[in-house]
Design a protein around this motif. Structure first.
Motif, PDB file in Angstrom:
ATOM      1  N   SER A 264       0.838  -1.196   0.000  1.00 27.66           N
ATOM      2  CA  SER A 264       0.000   0.000   0.000  1.00 27.66           C
ATOM      3  C   SER A 264       0.872   1.245   0.000  1.00 27.66           C
ATOM      4  O   SER A 264       1.892   1.298   0.704  1.00 27.66           O
ATOM      5  CB  SER A 264      -0.909   0.023   1.233  1.00 27.66           C
ATOM      6  OG  SER A 264      -1.557   1.278   1.369  1.00 27.66           O
ATOM      7  N   LEU A 266      -0.094   3.984   1.274  1.00 31.11           N
ATOM      8  CA  LEU A 266      -0.565   4.770   2.410  1.00 31.11           C
ATOM      9  C   LEU A 266       0.022   4.239   3.709  1.00 31.11           C
ATOM     10  O   LEU A 266      -0.042   3.046   3.995  1.00 31.11           O
ATOM     11  CB  LEU A 266      -2.090   4.741   2.484  1.00 31.11           C
ATOM     12  CG  LEU A 266      -2.830   5.190   1.227  1.00 31.11           C
ATOM     13  CD1 LEU A 266      -4.331   4.991   1.388  1.00 31.11           C
ATOM     14  CD2 LEU A 266      -2.518   6.658   0.915  1.00 31.11           C
ATOM     15  N   ASP A 289       0.160   9.711   2.228  1.00 35.43           N
ATOM     16  CA  ASP A 289       0.085   9.149   0.890  1.00 35.43           C
ATOM     17  C   ASP A 289       1.459   9.321   0.260  1.00 35.43           C
ATOM     18  O   ASP A 289       1.835  10.427  -0.151  1.00 35.43           O
ATOM     19  CB  ASP A 289      -0.992   9.864   0.073  1.00 35.43           C
ATOM     20  CG  ASP A 289      -1.235   9.211  -1.286  1.00 35.43           C
ATOM     21  OD1 ASP A 289      -0.290   8.641  -1.849  1.00 35.43           O
ATOM     22  OD2 ASP A 289      -2.376   9.293  -1.788  1.00 35.43           O
ATOM     23  N   GLU A 334      -7.889   4.257   3.176  1.00 34.06           N
ATOM     24  CA  GLU A 334      -8.081   5.056   1.964  1.00 34.06           C
ATOM     25  C   GLU A 334      -9.012   6.237   2.199  1.00 34.06           C
ATOM     26  O   GLU A 334      -8.792   7.325   1.671  1.00 34.06           O
ATOM     27  CB  GLU A 334      -8.615   4.179   0.839  1.00 34.06           C
ATOM     28  CG  GLU A 334      -7.599   3.188   0.298  1.00 34.06           C
ATOM     29  CD  GLU A 334      -8.083   2.495  -0.961  1.00 34.06           C
ATOM     30  OE1 GLU A 334      -9.242   2.734  -1.363  1.00 34.06           O
ATOM     31  OE2 GLU A 334      -7.302   1.731  -1.547  1.00 34.06           O
ATOM     32  N   THR A 335     -10.058   6.049   2.994  1.00 37.06           N
ATOM     33  CA  THR A 335     -11.023   7.125   3.231  1.00 37.06           C
ATOM     34  C   THR A 335     -10.737   7.902   4.502  1.00 37.06           C
ATOM     35  O   THR A 335     -11.255   9.012   4.685  1.00 37.06           O
ATOM     36  CB  THR A 335     -12.451   6.564   3.321  1.00 37.06           C
ATOM     37  OG1 THR A 335     -12.560   5.729   4.487  1.00 37.06           O
ATOM     38  CG2 THR A 335     -12.792   5.755   2.081  1.00 37.06           C
TER      39      THR A 335
END
Length: 406
Positions: A264, A266, A289, A334-335
């Motif tokens: 990932s 993130l 990010d 992600e959110t």
């Protein structure tokens, strides 16, 4: 200049004398499915072929547990406050004692008993342990040395593997990581503080540095080997030869630890915007990010705080946070939204000192390992649903935890 040091010992033996460890400088319960108590001998009176074993410290020793049943397999004496880190080979654990990293052989995947060996990586005031790209990287805060070895070379031969030792400019509480191409990233600092990172090539020649990272601490490697270091005012990102500074939205915005997945882009970091805060509890996280080179601070759910021991990434690249309300909180990375909250232990208060025993979380695959010092117990839970799978009861209060699996 590259400096290589080879150290050997002749046998793996159980601890014959109690080692003195240092106080290192750094930082409603669901019904269980089983209750496992045991009284093993110091060398371990019970053995199993479980692929997973759990190491725990307590005041005066170490426990090694079966990773499935949570049965205590071995109880090994060791005085002092001792830290634990997986060695990266699925079997051994590094135990930080005053003069270095001592090897605990958990015997995961075998019918053997766990052994606190006499194997010692010489590293006065041992600090961080990093595992990446087939290498294990140890950092000695007392000397500033980075010690690197091939992870798989720490085997049952009874000898320490050959190591490469790279000195720092000065001793400090630091961390280092070697990337797949041999590039070494290591922190900069001295007795008065820490300021940033330097980058060394395969020949250990410096090719880049940044001193724009006050109180640099911790590291984490995300997708494509993009590496993040925490600062007291943001983070540093190293990406394919380039160092980027991301500034925190607060004048003081400290990130000390990174919780990462190498699949990932993130990363999740702990976050503190109050330089005068007391205690170890935190109420915000930071998501970086590494592809877009942005960071976002998010709030924990109301009434939920955490410490550096309570954050872990999951198999689906999200995160779990074990909070002071006793619940596991699921974070969609992600959110930036929390999507679930499942009570697993009783609510707890933050530690007066960071070394004090308090709940800890580790996630291995689909299983969460949760320590509960208030009840001298450890639980496994389904990392997705929070359902308690097993509980182990202990005679002593658990503190540090490491989990290894074949």
């Amino acid at each position: 200049m590259k400096e290589t040091m080879t150290t050997h010992l002749t046998k793996r033996v159980s601890l014959g004398a109690v080692a003195v460890a240092s106080a290192l400088l750094f930082s409603a319960c669901a019904s269980p499915s089983s209750d496992n108590s045991s009284e093993p001998s110091e060398s371990g009176s019970s053995s199993t072929a479980s692929d997973t074993r759990v190491a725990l410290t307590y005041d005066g020793g170490l426990y090694v547990l079966d990773g499935d049943s949570l049965e205590v397999l071995s109880d090994l004496p060791l005085d002092g406050f001792n830290r634990l880190n997986p060695a990266g080979d699925g079997r051994n654990v590094m135990v930080s004692v005053s003069d270095g990293f001592r090897v605990l052989d958990t015997a995961a995947g075998t019918d053997e008993d766990a052994v606190l060996t006499d194997l010692l990586f010489d590293a006065p005031t041992p600090g961080h342990v990093v595992r990446h790209a087939g290498k294990t990287i140890l950092f000695s805060d007392g000397t500033g040395d980075t010690i690197i070895y091939e992870t798989a070379a720490l085997d049952a031969s009874g000898e320490l593997p050959e190591t490469e030792v790279i000195p720092s400019e000065a001793a400090h509480h630091g961390v280092a990581i070697e990337l797949e191409d041999g590039t070494l990233l290591s922190t900069l600092g001295n007795a008065d503080g820490r300021s940033g990172i330097r980058v060394l090539d395969q020949d250990r020649t410096e090719i880049a540095r940044s001193e724009d990272c006050p109180s640099v601490h911790g590291e984490g490697t995300a997708q494509n080997e993009v590496t993040v270091f925490g600062c007291s005012n943001g983070v540093l990102i190293y990406d394919a030869g380039e160092i980027t500074k991301l500034t925190a939205p607060d004048a003081y915005g400290r990130t000390g630890n990174q919780y990462v997945s190498e699949t990932s882009p993130l990363t999740v970091g702990d976050y503190n915007s109050d330089p005068d805060s007391e205690g170890s509890l935190l109420s915000q996280l930071v998501i970086t990010d590494t592809a877009a080179k942005t960071l976002t601070v998010i709030d924990m759910p109301e009434g939920a705080e955490y410490t550096w021991r309570g954050v872990a990434r999951t198999a689906d690249n999200n995160a779990l946070v074990l909070a002071s309300d006793g619940a596991l909180h699921t974070l969609n990375v992600e959110t930036g939204e929390f999507t679930a909250s499942t009570p697993v232990i009783d609510a707890w208060e933050g530690p007066a000192e960071w070394q004090d025993a308090h709940p800890a979380l580790i996630v291995i695959g689909d299983t969460a390992y949760i320590t509960d010092p208030a009840t001298n117990s450890i639980h496994t839970a389904d990392a997705t649903t929070g359902e308690i799978l097993a509980t182990g009861t202990l005679d002593e209060t658990p503190n540090e935890i490491a989990v290894v699996t074949q």
